[in-house]
Design a protein around this motif. Sequence first.
Motif, PDB file in Angstrom:
ATOM      1  N   LEU A  71      -8.123  10.958  -7.343  1.00  0.00           N
ATOM      2  CA  LEU A  71      -7.769   9.659  -6.771  1.00  0.00           C
ATOM      3  C   LEU A  71      -8.492   8.513  -7.460  1.00  0.00           C
ATOM      4  N   GLU A  72      -9.740   8.722  -7.870  1.00  0.00           N
ATOM      5  CA  GLU A  72     -10.454   7.680  -8.615  1.00  0.00           C
ATOM      6  C   GLU A  72      -9.766   7.394  -9.946  1.00  0.00           C
ATOM      7  N   GLU A  73      -9.346   8.451 -10.647  1.00  0.00           N
ATOM      8  CA  GLU A  73      -8.629   8.270 -11.910  1.00  0.00           C
ATOM      9  C   GLU A  73      -7.304   7.547 -11.688  1.00  0.00           C
ATOM     10  N   GLU A  74      -6.582   7.939 -10.649  1.00  0.00           N
ATOM     11  CA  GLU A  74      -5.297   7.299 -10.350  1.00  0.00           C
ATOM     12  C   GLU A  74      -5.503   5.845  -9.940  1.00  0.00           C
ATOM     13  N   ALA A  75      -6.562   5.557  -9.194  1.00  0.00           N
ATOM     14  CA  ALA A  75      -6.853   4.180  -8.785  1.00  0.00           C
ATOM     15  C   ALA A  75      -7.128   3.309 -10.002  1.00  0.00           C
ATOM     16  N   GLU A  76      -7.885   3.835 -10.959  1.00  0.00           N
ATOM     17  CA  GLU A  76      -8.176   3.075 -12.180  1.00  0.00           C
ATOM     18  C   GLU A  76      -6.903   2.814 -12.981  1.00  0.00           C
ATOM     19  N   THR A  77      -6.047   3.811 -13.074  1.00  0.00           N
ATOM     20  CA  THR A  77      -4.765   3.634 -13.764  1.00  0.00           C
ATOM     21  C   THR A  77      -3.922   2.573 -13.067  1.00  0.00           C
ATOM     22  N   LEU A  78      -3.896   2.613 -11.752  1.00  0.00           N
ATOM     23  CA  LEU A  78      -3.130   1.636 -10.979  1.00  0.00           C
ATOM     24  C   LEU A  78      -3.716   0.235 -11.139  1.00  0.00           C
ATOM     25  N   ARG A  79      -5.039   0.119 -11.155  1.00  0.00           N
ATOM     26  CA  ARG A  79      -5.666  -1.199 -11.378  1.00  0.00           C
ATOM     27  C   ARG A  79      -5.257  -1.764 -12.741  1.00  0.00           C
ATOM     28  N   ALA A  80      -5.216  -0.913 -13.758  1.00  0.00           N
ATOM     29  CA  ALA A  80      -4.811  -1.366 -15.094  1.00  0.00           C
ATOM     30  C   ALA A  80      -3.348  -1.824 -15.089  1.00  0.00           C
ATOM     31  N   ARG A  81      -2.490  -1.090 -14.393  1.00  0.00           N
ATOM     32  CA  ARG A  81      -1.078  -1.486 -14.303  1.00  0.00           C
ATOM     33  C   ARG A  81      -0.923  -2.805 -13.563  1.00  0.00           C
ATOM     34  N   ILE A  82      -1.705  -2.993 -12.501  1.00  0.00           N
ATOM     35  CA  ILE A  82      -1.656  -4.246 -11.741  1.00  0.00           C
ATOM     36  C   ILE A  82      -2.124  -5.400 -12.614  1.00  0.00           C
ATOM     37  N   ALA A  83      -3.192  -5.203 -13.380  1.00  0.00           N
ATOM     38  CA  ALA A  83      -3.698  -6.257 -14.268  1.00  0.00           C
ATOM     39  C   ALA A  83      -2.654  -6.614 -15.319  1.00  0.00           C
ATOM     40  N   ALA A  84      -1.992  -5.606 -15.880  1.00  0.00           N
ATOM     41  CA  ALA A  84      -0.954  -5.867 -16.883  1.00  0.00           C
ATOM     42  C   ALA A  84       0.224  -6.619 -16.261  1.00  0.00           C
ATOM     43  N   ALA A  85       0.604  -6.234 -15.059  1.00  0.00           N
ATOM     44  CA  ALA A  85       1.705  -6.928 -14.381  1.00  0.00           C
ATOM     45  C   ALA A  85       1.315  -8.367 -14.054  1.00  0.00           C
ATOM     46  N   GLN A  86       0.082  -8.593 -13.635  1.00  0.00           N
ATOM     47  CA  GLN A  86      -0.381  -9.950 -13.339  1.00  0.00           C
ATOM     48  C   GLN A  86      -0.375 -10.795 -14.600  1.00  0.00           C
ATOM     49  N   SER A  87      -0.801 -10.225 -15.711  1.00  0.00           N
ATOM     50  CA  SER A  87      -0.790 -10.940 -16.986  1.00  0.00           C
ATOM     51  C   SER A  87       0.639 -11.318 -17.379  1.00  0.00           C
ATOM     52  N   ALA A  88       1.561 -10.393 -17.191  1.00  0.00           N
ATOM     53  CA  ALA A  88       2.968 -10.670 -17.501  1.00  0.00           C
ATOM     54  C   ALA A  88       3.513 -11.772 -16.594  1.00  0.00           C
ATOM     55  N   LEU A  89       3.155 -11.722 -15.320  1.00  0.00           N
ATOM     56  CA  LEU A  89       3.592 -12.763 -14.380  1.00  0.00           C
ATOM     57  C   LEU A  89       3.016 -14.116 -14.766  1.00  0.00           C
ATOM     58  N   ASP A  90       1.748 -14.153 -15.156  1.00  0.00           N
ATOM     59  CA  ASP A  90       1.129 -15.404 -15.602  1.00  0.00           C
ATOM     60  C   ASP A  90       1.883 -15.991 -16.786  1.00  0.00           C
ATOM     61  N   LEU A  91       2.268 -15.149 -17.719  1.00  0.00           N
ATOM     62  CA  LEU A  91       3.010 -15.597 -18.895  1.00  0.00           C
ATOM     63  C   LEU A  91       4.367 -16.175 -18.500  1.00  0.00           C
ATOM     64  N   ILE A  92       5.062 -15.488 -17.635  1.00  0.00           N
ATOM     65  CA  ILE A  92       6.377 -15.968 -17.184  1.00  0.00           C
ATOM     66  C   ILE A  92       6.243 -17.281 -16.431  1.00  0.00           C
ATOM     67  N   GLU A  93       5.266 -17.372 -15.544  1.00  0.00           N
ATOM     68  CA  GLU A  93       5.079 -18.601 -14.781  1.00  0.00           C
ATOM     69  C   GLU A  93       4.691 -19.759 -15.692  1.00  0.00           C
ATOM     70  N   CYS A  94       3.901 -19.489 -16.703  1.00  0.00           N
ATOM     71  CA  CYS A  94       3.535 -20.522 -17.666  1.00  0.00           C
ATOM     72  C   CYS A  94       4.792 -21.024 -18.392  1.00  0.00           C
ATOM     73  N   ALA A  95       5.631 -20.102 -18.818  1.00  0.00           N
ATOM     74  CA  ALA A  95       6.867 -20.482 -19.511  1.00  0.00           C
ATOM     75  C   ALA A  95       7.797 -21.262 -18.584  1.00  0.00           C
ATOM     76  N   LEU A  96       7.838 -20.879 -17.313  1.00  0.00           N
ATOM     77  CA  LEU A  96       8.669 -21.600 -16.351  1.00  0.00           C
ATOM     78  C   LEU A  96       8.200 -23.040 -16.154  1.00  0.00           C
ATOM     79  N   ASP A  97       6.896 -23.249 -16.217  1.00  0.00           N
ATOM     80  CA  ASP A  97       6.330 -24.575 -16.013  1.00  0.00           C
ATOM     81  C   ASP A  97       6.376 -25.453 -17.265  1.00  0.00           C
ATOM     82  N   CYS A  98       6.755 -24.883 -18.397  1.00  0.00           N
ATOM     83  CA  CYS A  98       6.711 -25.599 -19.667  1.00  0.00           C
ATOM     84  C   CYS A  98       8.002 -26.388 -19.900  1.00  0.00           C
ATOM     85  N   ASP A  99       7.841 -27.651 -20.326  1.00  0.00           N
ATOM     86  CA  ASP A  99       9.004 -28.492 -20.618  1.00  0.00           C
ATOM     87  C   ASP A  99       9.326 -28.567 -22.110  1.00  0.00           C
TER      88      ASP A  99
END
Length: 140
Positions: free
Chosen positions: A94-122
């Motif tokens: 479970l510790e290994e799976e939790a770490e893998t899930l944290r990495a996936r969440i961080a990657a998804a958050q980074s992708a969301l940040d990129l999309i939101e930045c592009a949405l806000d750009c004129d």
Amino acid sequence: MKSSEDEVRGGAARGPMSIGAVARRFGLATHVLRHWESMGLLAPARDSAGRRRYTVADLTRVAVVLRAKEAGLALETIRTLAATGDLAQRRTILEEEAETLRARIAAAQSALDLIECALDCDHEDVTQCAHFQRVVSPEP
């Protein structure tokens, strides 16, 4: 999808359920339940005609498998977790799976940040935006 608790308790059956009823309740194909059974994830009782009869405990197990799959766990990992009585082994997995899930969440958050930045750009070309370039570029 319903919450796992609703899936198990909502419209609770008056007795053991058929494979078709369980499949409908969880939005699954019956072959998925058969596959999980072949892997040792489920072990429904059989009636005198050999038909699978799922109890509330089986429904709980289906809900657990679905939630674990949503978290990204492989069926083999879920089976190992369900089979082990070794607390230390379960914690390690479970510790290994939790770490893998944290990495996936961080990657998804980074992708969301990129999309939101592009949405806000004129800018006509978002790649020419200094803010977007900062968001895209790896940190020094």
